[in-house]
Design a protein around this motif. Structure first.
Motif, PDB file in Angstrom:
ATOM      1  N   ALA A 172       0.813  -1.213   0.000  1.00  0.00           N
ATOM      2  CA  ALA A 172       0.000   0.000   0.000  1.00  0.00           C
ATOM      3  C   ALA A 172       0.847   1.263   0.000  1.00  0.00           C
ATOM      4  CB  ALA A 172      -0.944  -0.006   1.201  1.00  0.00           C
ATOM      5  N   ALA A 173       1.894   1.319   0.803  1.00  0.00           N
ATOM      6  CA  ALA A 173       2.692   2.539   0.906  1.00  0.00           C
ATOM      7  C   ALA A 173       3.332   2.881  -0.433  1.00  0.00           C
ATOM      8  CB  ALA A 173       3.759   2.380   1.986  1.00  0.00           C
ATOM      9  N   LEU A 174       3.912   1.878  -1.084  1.00  0.00           N
ATOM     10  CA  LEU A 174       4.536   2.116  -2.387  1.00  0.00           C
ATOM     11  C   LEU A 174       3.489   2.503  -3.426  1.00  0.00           C
ATOM     12  CD1 LEU A 174       7.285   1.832  -4.019  1.00  0.00           C
ATOM     13  CD2 LEU A 174       6.334  -0.332  -4.786  1.00  0.00           C
ATOM     14  N   ALA A 175       2.375   1.797  -3.449  1.00  0.00           N
ATOM     15  CA  ALA A 175       1.321   2.108  -4.420  1.00  0.00           C
ATOM     16  C   ALA A 175       0.810   3.527  -4.241  1.00  0.00           C
ATOM     17  CB  ALA A 175       0.174   1.107  -4.284  1.00  0.00           C
ATOM     18  N   ASP A 176       0.587   3.945  -2.996  1.00  0.00           N
ATOM     19  CA  ASP A 176       0.066   5.291  -2.752  1.00  0.00           C
ATOM     20  C   ASP A 176       1.056   6.365  -3.195  1.00  0.00           C
ATOM     21  OD1 ASP A 176      -2.246   4.219  -1.772  1.00  0.00           O
ATOM     22  OD2 ASP A 176      -1.828   4.656   0.332  1.00  0.00           O
ATOM     23  N   GLN A 177       2.345   6.129  -2.998  1.00  0.00           N
ATOM     24  CA  GLN A 177       3.329   7.109  -3.461  1.00  0.00           C
ATOM     25  C   GLN A 177       3.334   7.208  -4.989  1.00  0.00           C
ATOM     26  OE1 GLN A 177       7.202   7.248  -1.040  1.00  0.00           O
ATOM     27  NE2 GLN A 177       6.339   5.266  -0.493  1.00  0.00           N
ATOM     28  N   LEU A 178       3.164   6.087  -5.667  1.00  0.00           N
ATOM     29  CA  LEU A 178       3.084   6.130  -7.129  1.00  0.00           C
ATOM     30  C   LEU A 178       1.814   6.835  -7.585  1.00  0.00           C
ATOM     31  CD1 LEU A 178       4.345   2.529  -7.935  1.00  0.00           C
ATOM     32  CD2 LEU A 178       5.577   4.658  -8.374  1.00  0.00           C
ATOM     33  N   LEU A 179       0.707   6.583  -6.894  1.00  0.00           N
ATOM     34  CA  LEU A 179      -0.538   7.288  -7.213  1.00  0.00           C
ATOM     35  C   LEU A 179      -0.369   8.793  -7.009  1.00  0.00           C
ATOM     36  CD1 LEU A 179      -3.106   4.875  -5.522  1.00  0.00           C
ATOM     37  CD2 LEU A 179      -2.738   5.149  -7.979  1.00  0.00           C
ATOM     38  N   ASP A 180       0.335   9.177  -5.950  1.00  0.00           N
ATOM     39  CA  ASP A 180       0.576  10.598  -5.699  1.00  0.00           C
ATOM     40  C   ASP A 180       1.336  11.256  -6.853  1.00  0.00           C
ATOM     41  OD1 ASP A 180      -0.695  10.607  -3.277  1.00  0.00           O
ATOM     42  OD2 ASP A 180       1.131  10.619  -2.060  1.00  0.00           O
ATOM     43  N   GLU A 181       2.139  10.471  -7.556  1.00  0.00           N
ATOM     44  CA  GLU A 181       2.892  10.994  -8.695  1.00  0.00           C
ATOM     45  C   GLU A 181       2.113  10.925 -10.005  1.00  0.00           C
ATOM     46  OE1 GLU A 181       6.643   8.982  -8.722  1.00  0.00           O
ATOM     47  OE2 GLU A 181       7.364  10.035  -6.938  1.00  0.00           O
ATOM     48  N   GLY A 182       0.856  10.461  -9.924  1.00  0.00           N
ATOM     49  CA  GLY A 182       0.007  10.443 -11.105  1.00  0.00           C
ATOM     50  C   GLY A 182      -0.036   9.133 -11.855  1.00  0.00           C
ATOM     51  N   ARG A 183       0.593   8.078 -11.326  1.00  0.00           N
ATOM     52  CA  ARG A 183       0.558   6.781 -12.004  1.00  0.00           C
ATOM     53  C   ARG A 183      -0.834   6.172 -11.890  1.00  0.00           C
ATOM     54  NH1 ARG A 183       5.413   3.830 -12.359  1.00  0.00           N
ATOM     55  NH2 ARG A 183       4.112   2.126 -13.141  1.00  0.00           N
ATOM     56  N   LYS A 184      -1.422   5.781 -13.009  1.00  0.00           N
ATOM     57  CA  LYS A 184      -2.769   5.208 -13.035  1.00  0.00           C
ATOM     58  C   LYS A 184      -2.661   3.695 -12.825  1.00  0.00           C
ATOM     59  CE  LYS A 184      -4.927   9.088 -14.179  1.00  0.00           C
ATOM     60  NZ  LYS A 184      -3.827  10.039 -14.377  1.00  0.00           N
ATOM     61  N   LEU A 185      -2.524   3.295 -11.570  1.00  0.00           N
ATOM     62  CA  LEU A 185      -2.310   1.894 -11.212  1.00  0.00           C
ATOM     63  C   LEU A 185      -3.527   1.317 -10.506  1.00  0.00           C
ATOM     64  CD1 LEU A 185       1.279   2.337  -9.792  1.00  0.00           C
ATOM     65  CD2 LEU A 185       0.728   0.930 -11.779  1.00  0.00           C
ATOM     66  N   SER A 186      -3.704   0.010 -10.649  1.00  0.00           N
ATOM     67  CA  SER A 186      -4.693  -0.709  -9.854  1.00  0.00           C
ATOM     68  C   SER A 186      -3.978  -1.521  -8.778  1.00  0.00           C
ATOM     69  CB  SER A 186      -5.561  -1.602 -10.743  1.00  0.00           C
ATOM     70  OG  SER A 186      -4.770  -2.489 -11.498  1.00  0.00           O
ATOM     71  N   LEU A 187      -4.759  -2.126  -7.878  1.00  0.00           N
ATOM     72  CA  LEU A 187      -4.227  -2.784  -6.689  1.00  0.00           C
ATOM     73  C   LEU A 187      -4.767  -4.204  -6.621  1.00  0.00           C
ATOM     74  CD1 LEU A 187      -5.023   0.164  -4.254  1.00  0.00           C
ATOM     75  CD2 LEU A 187      -2.872  -0.230  -5.476  1.00  0.00           C
ATOM     76  N   ILE A 188      -3.876  -5.182  -6.544  1.00  0.00           N
ATOM     77  CA  ILE A 188      -4.313  -6.581  -6.510  1.00  0.00           C
ATOM     78  C   ILE A 188      -3.898  -7.255  -5.200  1.00  0.00           C
ATOM     79  CG2 ILE A 188      -4.324  -6.848  -9.018  1.00  0.00           C
ATOM     80  CD1 ILE A 188      -1.647  -8.368  -8.767  1.00  0.00           C
ATOM     81  N   ALA A 189      -4.763  -8.128  -4.710  1.00  0.00           N
ATOM     82  CA  ALA A 189      -4.435  -9.025  -3.610  1.00  0.00           C
ATOM     83  C   ALA A 189      -4.251 -10.420  -4.202  1.00  0.00           C
ATOM     84  CB  ALA A 189      -5.532  -9.031  -2.561  1.00  0.00           C
ATOM     85  N   THR A 190      -3.227 -11.108  -3.732  1.00  0.00           N
ATOM     86  CA  THR A 190      -2.898 -12.425  -4.276  1.00  0.00           C
ATOM     87  C   THR A 190      -2.531 -13.396  -3.159  1.00  0.00           C
ATOM     88  OG1 THR A 190      -0.516 -12.024  -4.519  1.00  0.00           O
ATOM     89  CG2 THR A 190      -1.937 -11.297  -6.341  1.00  0.00           C
ATOM     90  N   ASP A 191      -2.458 -14.668  -3.527  1.00  0.00           N
ATOM     91  CA  ASP A 191      -1.965 -15.693  -2.608  1.00  0.00           C
ATOM     92  C   ASP A 191      -0.452 -15.848  -2.657  1.00  0.00           C
ATOM     93  OD1 ASP A 191      -4.263 -16.479  -1.345  1.00  0.00           O
ATOM     94  OD2 ASP A 191      -4.631 -18.206  -2.641  1.00  0.00           O
ATOM     95  N   ASP A 192       0.136 -15.867  -3.866  1.00  0.00           N
ATOM     96  CA  ASP A 192       1.529 -16.294  -4.034  1.00  0.00           C
ATOM     97  C   ASP A 192       1.701 -17.680  -3.411  1.00  0.00           C
ATOM     98  OD1 ASP A 192       4.206 -16.387  -4.646  1.00  0.00           O
ATOM     99  OD2 ASP A 192       4.772 -14.606  -3.498  1.00  0.00           O
TER     100      ASP A 192
END
Length: 306
Positions: A172-192
């Motif tokens: 979440a922290a990394l994704a939110d920082q990228l979103l703050d920079e304008g990156r149009k990203l989605s967020l996935i939950a996985t098992d791995d």
């Protein structure tokens, strides 16, 4: 303004996008993986073995495991290039063609002559794959690392294997920082999932599509027409005036998150419709929603761009 996952035509299909079999370092055969996920009520599965020379660069053909009500997506976990910490990159690629060209990645070590992560991500996306940055916290990814991979569609916000195996599940922290920079990203939950520890059936995506077919699911993933969950259901997320209205299964918390420090939660008992005020979000071009149930399980919406 409603998120497209709740306005797109079709229904929700439950799937796991990150799984390992005996074709790399998993415990179960691809056939048994598919059987178990189908038995647990999943609608689709991607077997994503490690795309390395020591495993003969597998893209497992799971097409024979498809059945009525259950489908599969071909994919792999790609590895090429070093992160800032010197370790090898991990990128999830779902929807790869079976003949995707191998990188020069013989093992789990970074080698100087390899493609960069940005280059292999671009190749995978150009070949039609949905590309995600895998387990940022486990990898020790920096923001500069992630900035370089511009072809990624998504970030793993939660990785169940990393939660159970080493208590490093978060993206979440990394994704939110990228979103703050304008990156149009989605967020996935996985098992791995490797099935060598309790790393399975703990995080999934709910994809909105008209059909449970590889083509329809992959297109919806790329559009962001899905949400991610450990258990709670999201039924609607709508920004209306100065609030976001969340409809969901019973939860104890609903939280809106936005740019920088912007966050606001509403807490209660057995809440199924929550209005979260947004008076502090005027300077946030995006927002997303998390809900938490009484067992501590979460669900996450994709970002809404305002």
């Amino acid at each position: 303004m409603r998120h497209s996952a709740f306005t797109a035509p079709g229904r929700f299909w439950r799937g796991n996008l990150h799984t390992h079999s005996t074709r790399s370092d998993g415990v179960l055969s691809p056939e048994e993986l598919c059987r178990r996920y189908r038995a647990e009520g999943y609608d689709f599965l991607a077997v994503t073995d490690h795309f390395l020379g020591i495993f003969d660069y597998p893209i497992v053909d799971t097409r024979p495991m498809r059945a009525d009500g259950f489908t599969t997506l071909l994919g792999a976990e790609l590895h090429s290039g070093a992160m800032a910490n010197g370790y090898l990159w991990h990128l999830l690629a779902v929807g790869l063609p079976a003949d995707f060209a191998p990188s020069d990645s013989p093992d789990f070590l970074a080698h100087p002559a390899q493609e960069t992560a940005a280059e292999i991500a671009e190749r995978a996306a150009a070949a039609g794959a949905f590309v995600a940055i895998a387990h940022p916290q486990w990898s020790g990814l920096t923001l500069d690392d992630a900035r370089n991979v511009t072809a990624a569609h998504a970030v793993e916000i939660y990785n169940h294997g990393c939660a159970m195996g080493c208590d490093r599940p978060d993206g979440a922290a990394l994704a939110d920082q990228l979103l703050d920079e304008g990156r149009k990203l989605s967020l996935i939950a996985t098992d791995d999932a490797h099935f060598s520890e309790p790393d399975h059936f703990g995080g999934w995506v709910m994809v909105k599509a008209q059909e449970n077919t590889p083509e329809a699911l992959l297109a919806a993933l790329k559009r962001g027409d899905f949400y991610s969950s450990q258990g709670p259901e999201l039924r609607d997320v709508e920004v209306k005036g100065d609030r976001v209205i969340v409809e969901c299964s019973a939860v104890v918390s609903a939280i809106a998150l936005g740019r920088g420090i912007r966050a606001k939660g509403v807490h209660g008992h057995s809440m199924t419709r929550v209005e979260v005020p947004l008076e502090r979000f005027e300077d946030s071009p995006w927002l997303r929603v998390s809900v938490i149930d009484a067992a501590g399980r979460r669900a996450w919406s994709n970002p809404i761009w305002r």
